[in-house]
Enzyme design. Structure first.
Site, PDB file in Angstrom:
ATOM      1  N   ASN A   7     -39.218 -54.509 -11.242  1.00  0.00           N
ATOM      2  CA  ASN A   7     -38.502 -53.242 -11.047  1.00  0.00           C
ATOM      3  C   ASN A   7     -39.522 -52.141 -11.290  1.00  0.00           C
ATOM      4  O   ASN A   7     -39.849 -51.820 -12.422  1.00  0.00           O
ATOM      5  CB  ASN A   7     -37.344 -53.166 -12.046  1.00  0.00           C
ATOM      6  CG  ASN A   7     -36.542 -51.886 -11.909  1.00  0.00           C
ATOM      7  OD1 ASN A   7     -36.893 -50.996 -11.125  1.00  0.00           O
ATOM      8  ND2 ASN A   7     -35.476 -51.790 -12.673  1.00  0.00           N
ATOM      9  N   ARG A  95     -36.709 -55.147  -6.971  1.00  0.00           N
ATOM     10  CA  ARG A  95     -35.596 -54.213  -6.878  1.00  0.00           C
ATOM     11  C   ARG A  95     -36.023 -53.054  -5.979  1.00  0.00           C
ATOM     12  O   ARG A  95     -37.067 -52.437  -6.206  1.00  0.00           O
ATOM     13  CB  ARG A  95     -35.266 -53.660  -8.259  1.00  0.00           C
ATOM     14  CG  ARG A  95     -34.184 -52.623  -8.174  1.00  0.00           C
ATOM     15  CD  ARG A  95     -34.114 -51.785  -9.416  1.00  0.00           C
ATOM     16  NE  ARG A  95     -32.978 -50.885  -9.334  1.00  0.00           N
ATOM     17  CZ  ARG A  95     -32.911 -49.726  -9.972  1.00  0.00           C
ATOM     18  NH1 ARG A  95     -33.893 -49.338 -10.750  1.00  0.00           N
ATOM     19  NH2 ARG A  95     -31.854 -48.960  -9.843  1.00  0.00           N
ATOM     20  N   HIS A 184     -26.266 -49.077  -8.100  1.00  0.00           N
ATOM     21  CA  HIS A 184     -25.901 -50.091  -9.107  1.00  0.00           C
ATOM     22  C   HIS A 184     -25.271 -51.317  -8.454  1.00  0.00           C
ATOM     23  O   HIS A 184     -24.553 -52.074  -9.100  1.00  0.00           O
ATOM     24  CB  HIS A 184     -24.874 -49.558 -10.138  1.00  0.00           C
ATOM     25  CG  HIS A 184     -25.379 -48.485 -11.044  1.00  0.00           C
ATOM     26  ND1 HIS A 184     -24.548 -47.488 -11.519  1.00  0.00           N
ATOM     27  CD2 HIS A 184     -26.581 -48.273 -11.596  1.00  0.00           C
ATOM     28  CE1 HIS A 184     -25.242 -46.684 -12.315  1.00  0.00           C
ATOM     29  NE2 HIS A 184     -26.481 -47.144 -12.386  1.00  0.00           N
ATOM     30  N   ARG A 245     -26.005 -36.297 -15.708  1.00  0.00           N
ATOM     31  CA  ARG A 245     -25.648 -35.933 -14.326  1.00  0.00           C
ATOM     32  C   ARG A 245     -24.193 -35.501 -14.264  1.00  0.00           C
ATOM     33  O   ARG A 245     -23.335 -36.095 -14.926  1.00  0.00           O
ATOM     34  CB  ARG A 245     -25.843 -37.131 -13.381  1.00  0.00           C
ATOM     35  CG  ARG A 245     -27.290 -37.410 -13.092  1.00  0.00           C
ATOM     36  CD  ARG A 245     -27.441 -38.654 -12.218  1.00  0.00           C
ATOM     37  NE  ARG A 245     -28.229 -39.649 -12.906  1.00  0.00           N
ATOM     38  CZ  ARG A 245     -28.279 -40.932 -12.577  1.00  0.00           C
ATOM     39  NH1 ARG A 245     -27.586 -41.391 -11.561  1.00  0.00           N
ATOM     40  NH2 ARG A 245     -29.034 -41.767 -13.255  1.00  0.00           N
ATOM     41  N   GLU A 388     -29.007 -57.670 -14.099  1.00  0.00           N
ATOM     42  CA  GLU A 388     -29.499 -57.337 -12.763  1.00  0.00           C
ATOM     43  C   GLU A 388     -30.696 -58.205 -12.375  1.00  0.00           C
ATOM     44  O   GLU A 388     -30.850 -58.566 -11.212  1.00  0.00           O
ATOM     45  CB  GLU A 388     -29.838 -55.845 -12.696  1.00  0.00           C
ATOM     46  CG  GLU A 388     -28.562 -55.007 -12.713  1.00  0.00           C
ATOM     47  CD  GLU A 388     -28.767 -53.556 -13.094  1.00  0.00           C
ATOM     48  OE1 GLU A 388     -28.821 -52.730 -12.186  1.00  0.00           O
ATOM     49  OE2 GLU A 388     -28.870 -53.252 -14.295  1.00  0.00           O
TER      50      GLU A 388
END
Ligand code: ADP
Length: 404
Positions: A7, A95, A184, A245, A388
């Site tokens: 990643n 990823r 996600h 956010r 993940e």
């Protein structure tokens, strides 16, 4: 079979080596501050297991190739390592954040795929270039290992056009692919698969609402194992309120602030991505700090928590209209897995919808998949730790098996 999962961020590189016979990580690590005068690599042998051993080193990493080379040196190290040589790595899974409309499922990396990842830079200017740097470094270091790209957006590709299009002039979609992509996805897919397994049903028979609540937060409506709607949009800024956010706001607020305050595009971007959300309301973005402040009587912290949960409940209500009869709600990621207060607040007073939490089962942090619904609950409620890296490794193996 060993799969190396990468990643790659703009100045960091996270990696994991998984033994796919055991579906378990045998090593993991992170390289930080790549490109700066001094960086750090933190490496774990047998992460999360009883014999976990951690080591870290400060050294400069001029680029991602050097960072990856050092990670591999640790993987084969006589003391810190877990494999005899780099040849033991049989496949590499990367990823990639944005697959756009052309890369709709995990795929073997070829020059054409690289060109398409590059073509999606415009849609993901922060992430895709960094992901590609990692791919290029791995191609150099592992010329013989097959490499696969797994996209954050791919689980959401099953959304119907009515869910992924925005009600703005259609030509923006035709010209520039302005639409909802969702993110996600690797996490939502992993917990969907796990929830189905834990409930003893095939994946294509489960109706779920999955909640990935970490620093970034998103929800997915899953009908018969397929995503039919999600809260993040063309970018990861939309939907739920997050650490820093904003999530959804009236878009006209942007014009208003730009006009009244004279902000430029970059300033507005920074305000909505880095200064909003929980932090914007109460000055804190870590949920643990917010609970502490709220318990000590900080009204803003309490308000931030109420807003955070309120937005989750709004989407939960909305998603009940598109999932069909709901089998389960699934909580995952930092807040979803660890925060029993948020889980309780999300599920409170929803008996009329068949959603009843078991307070005792819900209490505390969950290190493993746990059912937290009451026996009377029509809808099951699960906490499932996300993974993940495992999902990327599984997708990598699946792509390679199908291409044999
Ligand atoms: P990322 O999106 O960066 O992967 P994580 O999934 O690790 O983030 O989630 C980070 C969030 O999880 C932070 O807001 C943090 O406060 C929260 N978190 C972690 N542990 C706990 C805990 N025990 N209680 C409440 N929140 C927690």
């Amino acid at each position: 079979m060993y799969v190396f999962v990468i990643n790659s961020g703009s100045s960091s590189l996270k990696y994991q080596l998984l033994d796919m016979d055991k579906r378990q990580a045998v090593a993991s690590g992170v390289v930080e501050r790549i490109g700066e005068t001094m960086g750090r690599i933190t490496h774990k042998k047998y992460p999360g297991q009883q014999n976990e051993a951690k080591t870290s080193m400060d050294m400069p990493f001029p680029d991602h190739r050097v960072a990856m080379d050092q990670a591999v040196a640790l993987l084969v190290h006589p003391e810190h390592g877990v494999i005899a040589s780099r040849d033991a790595i049989q496949a590499i899974g990367h990823r990639v954040v944005q697959g756009g409309e052309t890369l709709v499922q995990s795929t073997r990396i070829t020059p054409e795929v690289i060109a398409q990842i590059r073509a999606n830079f415009q849609l993901s200017p922060l992430h895709n270039p960094a992901n590609l740097v990692g791919i290029e470094a791995a191609l150099e270091l592992f010329p013989h290992a097959p490499q696969v790209a797994v996209f954050d957006t791919e689980f959401h590709q099953t959304m119907p056009p009515a869910a992924y299009l925005y009600p703005i002039p259609y030509h923006f979609y035709e010209e520039m692919r302005v639409r909802r992509y969702g993110f996600h996805g690797t996490s939502h897919r992993y917990v969907t698969r796990e929830a189905a397994r834990l409930m003893g049903k095939p994946m294509d028979a489960v109706n779920l609402v999955t909640l990935h609540l970490g620093n970034g937060c998103s929800m997915a409506a899953v009908r018969q194992g397929r995503c039919v709607d999600t809260t993040m949009g063309m970018t990861p800024l939309s939907g739920l309120m997050m650490g820093t956010r904003s999530g959804d706001i009236d878009p006209a607020i942007v014009f208003f602030l730009m006009k009244e305050k004279g902000y430029n595009v970059d300033q507005m971007d920074a305000i909505l991505n880095k200064e909003s959300g929980l932090k914007g309301i109460c000055g804190k973005n870590d949920m643990r700090d917010i609970h502490e402040a709220a318990a000590a009587g900080d009204e803003r912290a309490r308000l931030a928590l109420e807003m955070f949960v309120g937005r989750i409940r709004k989407f939960l209500g909305a998603y009940l209209t598109v999932t069909g009869p709901l089998d389960a709600i699934v909580f995952t990621a930092g807040i979803g897995e660890n925060d029993d207060i948020v889980r309780r607040m999300v599920c409170q007073d929803l008996e009329h919808l068949g959603i009843v939490l078991d307070e005792a089962a819900n209490a505390g942090r969950k290190g493993a998949a746990t059912a937290v619904h009451a026996p009377t609950s029509r809808v099951q409620i699960w906490v499932i730790p996300t993974n993940e890296e495992l999902e990327i490794a599984q997708a990598t193996v699946a792509v390679l098996e199908n291409s044999l």
